[in-house]
Every structure is written in structure tokens, then in C-alpha cells.
Design an enzyme around this catalytic site. Structure first.
Site, mmCIF file in Angstrom:
data_model
loop_
_atom_site.group_PDB
_atom_site.id
_atom_site.type_symbol
_atom_site.label_atom_id
_atom_site.label_comp_id
_atom_site.label_asym_id
_atom_site.label_seq_id
_atom_site.Cartn_x
_atom_site.Cartn_y
_atom_site.Cartn_z
ATOM 1 C CG HIS A 1 -0.662 2.098 -9.216
ATOM 2 N ND1 HIS A 1 -0.828 1.790 -7.889
ATOM 3 C CD2 HIS A 1 -1.739 2.848 -9.570
ATOM 4 C CE1 HIS A 1 -1.973 2.318 -7.451
ATOM 5 N NE2 HIS A 1 -2.537 2.971 -8.458
ATOM 6 C CG LEU B 1 8.727 -17.469 -3.051
ATOM 7 C CD1 LEU B 1 8.795 -17.508 -1.528
ATOM 8 C CD2 LEU B 1 9.080 -16.063 -3.556
ATOM 9 C CG ASP C 1 -2.049 0.987 1.120
ATOM 10 O OD1 ASP C 1 -2.408 1.360 -0.014
ATOM 11 O OD2 ASP C 1 -2.585 1.396 2.165
HETATM 12 C C1 IPE Z 1 -5.503 -2.725 0.001
HETATM 13 O O1 IPE Z 1 -5.154 -1.396 -0.138
HETATM 14 C C2 IPE Z 1 -5.522 -3.426 -1.329
HETATM 15 C C3 IPE Z 1 -4.228 -3.579 -2.006
HETATM 16 C C4 IPE Z 1 -3.079 -3.146 -1.599
HETATM 17 C C5 IPE Z 1 -4.271 -4.323 -3.222
HETATM 18 P P1 IPE Z 1 -6.257 -0.232 -0.277
HETATM 19 O O2 IPE Z 1 -5.512 1.023 -0.451
HETATM 20 O O3 IPE Z 1 -7.252 -0.597 -1.313
HETATM 21 O O4 IPE Z 1 -6.977 -0.307 1.148
HETATM 22 P P2 IPE Z 1 -7.833 0.782 1.924
HETATM 23 O O5 IPE Z 1 -8.870 1.302 0.967
HETATM 24 O O6 IPE Z 1 -6.896 1.857 2.368
HETATM 25 O O7 IPE Z 1 -8.412 0.043 3.085
HETATM 26 C C1 IPE Z 2 -1.721 0.220 -3.304
HETATM 27 O O1 IPE Z 2 -1.482 1.579 -3.313
HETATM 28 C C2 IPE Z 2 -2.019 -0.318 -4.691
HETATM 29 C C3 IPE Z 2 -3.372 -0.865 -4.846
HETATM 30 C C4 IPE Z 2 -4.344 -0.795 -3.978
HETATM 31 C C5 IPE Z 2 -3.649 -1.540 -6.077
HETATM 32 P P1 IPE Z 2 -2.677 2.637 -3.290
HETATM 33 O O2 IPE Z 2 -3.081 2.916 -4.690
HETATM 34 O O3 IPE Z 2 -3.769 2.179 -2.403
HETATM 35 O O4 IPE Z 2 -1.947 3.891 -2.689
HETATM 36 P P2 IPE Z 2 -2.537 4.907 -1.632
HETATM 37 O O5 IPE Z 2 -3.009 4.107 -0.441
HETATM 38 O O6 IPE Z 2 -3.667 5.627 -2.312
HETATM 39 O O7 IPE Z 2 -1.389 5.800 -1.294
HETATM 40 MG MG MG Z 3 -4.138 2.413 -0.446
#
Ligand code: IPE
Ligand code: IPE
Ligand code: MG
Length: 259
Positions: free
Chosen positions: A45, A139, A28
Site C-alpha cells: 500500500h 485536473l 489493485d
Molecule cells: C477493489 O479492489 C477496491 C480498491 C482497489 C480500492 P479489491 O481488491 O478490494 O477487489 P476484489 O476484492 O478483488 O474484488
Molecule cells: C488494492 O490492493 C488496494 C486496496 C484495495 C485498498 P489490494 O490490497 O487489493 O492488493 P491485492 O489485490 O490483495 O494484491
Molecule cells: Mg485486491
């Protein structure tokens, strides 16, 4: 010059440390990383792919059994269509680019989550990648895509109910083991170490059954800045934890006179 904190050095750094068998990661913080660098979310990303490469390689070098990465949640469809498109496209191109190397490294790839809404071409790639790497003994790399813990448990309940309706199992015999057996990867050990990058401290519907006794590790480091060094720190923290699984440490029992 080799990177002193790169995947190659991690096995030396962690020599003698108690290793987890299975690490599960919520990757995240990509969007906020991009924002901090004055770039669009998709740049975060893309930058995250480098971190994936480095962590997968480090886990392989450590000889861990399994690594599960949360790539796209069942709730991530709520994002703007353009971002979802970028994420799906990045998933496909990364798989195309990395598959050969992963196969050479002996990685066995598995995907969990509901594949039915994914593009047919992507679904085919997932099937092909699993088939190609099925015989590998290195792995086990599990990618959770369009995955949600509640979706997985509902699917398991449906499977068990259907088996009961066919008379194959007695509803009274449905125990924890039966539920475990109806989940996505019944043979895989539960994660010992859960890591979430990006500063949030929640599970966001990730592996809610399997994480029952995982050690939880949260870091503010956004996923694009995560790598072998940060993984080593998380594993060091894990190795200092006392896992009791509801019991009592024998040393404590001794001190209390066993009563
Ligand atoms: C969780 O992250 C999903 C992934 C990393 C794939 P999110 O960014 O979607 O989670 P929330 O919305 O902060 O809970
Ligand atoms: C995690 O990073 C990637 C996915 C959920 C696919 P985010 O896109 O949630 O990044 P933040 O949380 O908005 O910074
Ligand atoms: Mg996120």
C-alpha cells in the site's frame, strides 16, 4: 537525470493521440506485489502512493479533465482491522503530504463515498481539501473512499424518493437524467477509459452506473509498478478502440449500402 518514461515525457509520447477526457482506475495488486517482494501487505500500500503521484502528475500534464481513483471500497472493511487502520492512516498522511503540491498544480480534489464512518479528523481533512481546491481549473481528481456503486445508487434512489414525497418531482418524471443528477458528481462526464491493475478482470462495485460505455483496460501490472509509461500504453490502446455507443460506424454503413 529525467526519467524517459516519467510524467514529463508523456505529453510528447502521446502527441496526436485521441485522449480520454476522464480516466477511472481500480488501483489493485498492492498486497500481491508485497508478497512477491517478501514484504507485509502494508508495504504494498505504501509503495502504491508513488504510483498515485506519478499518474496524477501525468494526467495533469496531458490536460485530462478528470481522474477517478478507487482508494477504498465499501467492501474493504471486511479486511483485517490492522490493514484497514494502515489504509486509513496512509490516506490521511498522503493527503497531508500531497495537498499543497496538488493545489499548486491546479488540481481540484473531490471525494466520493460514505464519509460518515470515517474518523472525524479525516472527514474534516476531506472537507478542507475540497474547499481549498474548489476554485482550481486543472485536473479534477476524484478519490473514491468508502465508496461502492450500489451504495451510490441506493443513496440516489433515496434522494429522489424523498423529493417525490415532498411533491418536488413527479415519480413518472424520473428518467436517466434525474438519476444521473442524484449521483455523487452529477456534473462530471462519465469515464471514457477504465483501467484495472493487478490482473483481476472485474468492476468490484466501482462506478457501475458511470462505466456503462467506458472502454475497459486490464493489466497484470500490480499498482505499485504502474506509472506514466503504463498509463501511456493504456491510452494508446484506448485510442485504437472504436466507440459505437450502440450505433454503427458511418464507414460500415457506407460499405453495406446503408441497409
Ligand atoms: C477493489 O479492489 C477496491 C480498491 C482497489 C480500492 P479489491 O481488491 O478490494 O477487489 P476484489 O476484492 O478483488 O474484488
Ligand atoms: C488494492 O490492493 C488496494 C486496496 C484495495 C485498498 P489490494 O490490497 O487489493 O492488493 P491485492 O489485490 O490483495 O494484491
Ligand atoms: Mg485486491
Amino acid at each position: 537525470m529525467s526519467d524517459p518514461d516519467g510524467p514529463g515525457q508523456i505529453a510528447d509520447r502521446l502527441a496526436g493521440v485521441a485522449l480520454p477526457r476522464h480516466v477511472a482506475i481500480i488501483m489493485d495488486g498492492n498486497g500481491r506485489w508485497a508478497q512477491r517482494h517478501g514484504r507485509p501487505r502494508h508495504a504494498g500500500h505504501r509503495a502504491g502512493v508513488t504510483a498515485v503521484r506519478s499518474v496524477v502528475e501525468a494526467c495533469g500534464r496531458l490536460g485530462l479533465e478528470a481522474l477517478t481513483l478507487f482508494a477504498f471500497s465499501s467492501e474493504n472493511w471486511r479486511r483485517p482491522a490492522g490493514e484497514v487502520r494502515v489504509l486509513m492512516e496512509l490516506f490521511r498522511t498522503t493527503l497531508d503530504q500531497e495537498l499543497h503540491r496538488l493545489h499548486e498544480q491546479g488540481v481540484r480534489l473531490r471525494f466520493i463515498g460514505d464519509r460518515t464512518p470515517l474518523e472525524p479528523a479525516l472527514q474534516r481533512r476531506l472537507d478542507d481539501a475540497e474547499a481549498l481546491t474548489a476554485g482550481n481549473g486543472g485536473l479534477e481528481l476524484v478519490i473514491a473512499t468508502n465508496y461502492g456503486g450500489r451504495w451510490e445508487m441506493a443513496a440516489a434512489a433515496r434522494r429522489l424518493a424523498a423529493a417525490a414525497a415532498r411533491g418536488e418531482i413527479d415519480p413518472e418524471a424520473i428518467d436517466e437524467q434525474a438519476i444521473q443528477g442524484a449521483l455523487c458528481l452529477p456534473g462530471l462526464c462519465d469515464p471514457d477509459l477504465f483501467i484495472r491493475t493487478g490482473g483481476e478482470q472485474r468492476l468490484s462495485n466501482f462506478l457501475i452506473w458511470q462505466l456503462a460505455y467506458a472502454e475497459l483496460y486490464f493489466t497484470d501490472t500490480p499498482w505499485p509498478d504502474f506509472g506514466a509509461e503504463q498509463l501511456a500504453r493504456a491510452i494508446e490502446a484506448y485510442s485504437g478502440r472504436e466507440r459505437r455507443f450502440g450505433g454503427v460506424q458511418p464507414s460500415v454503413l457506407g460499405a453495406a449500402g446503408g441497409a
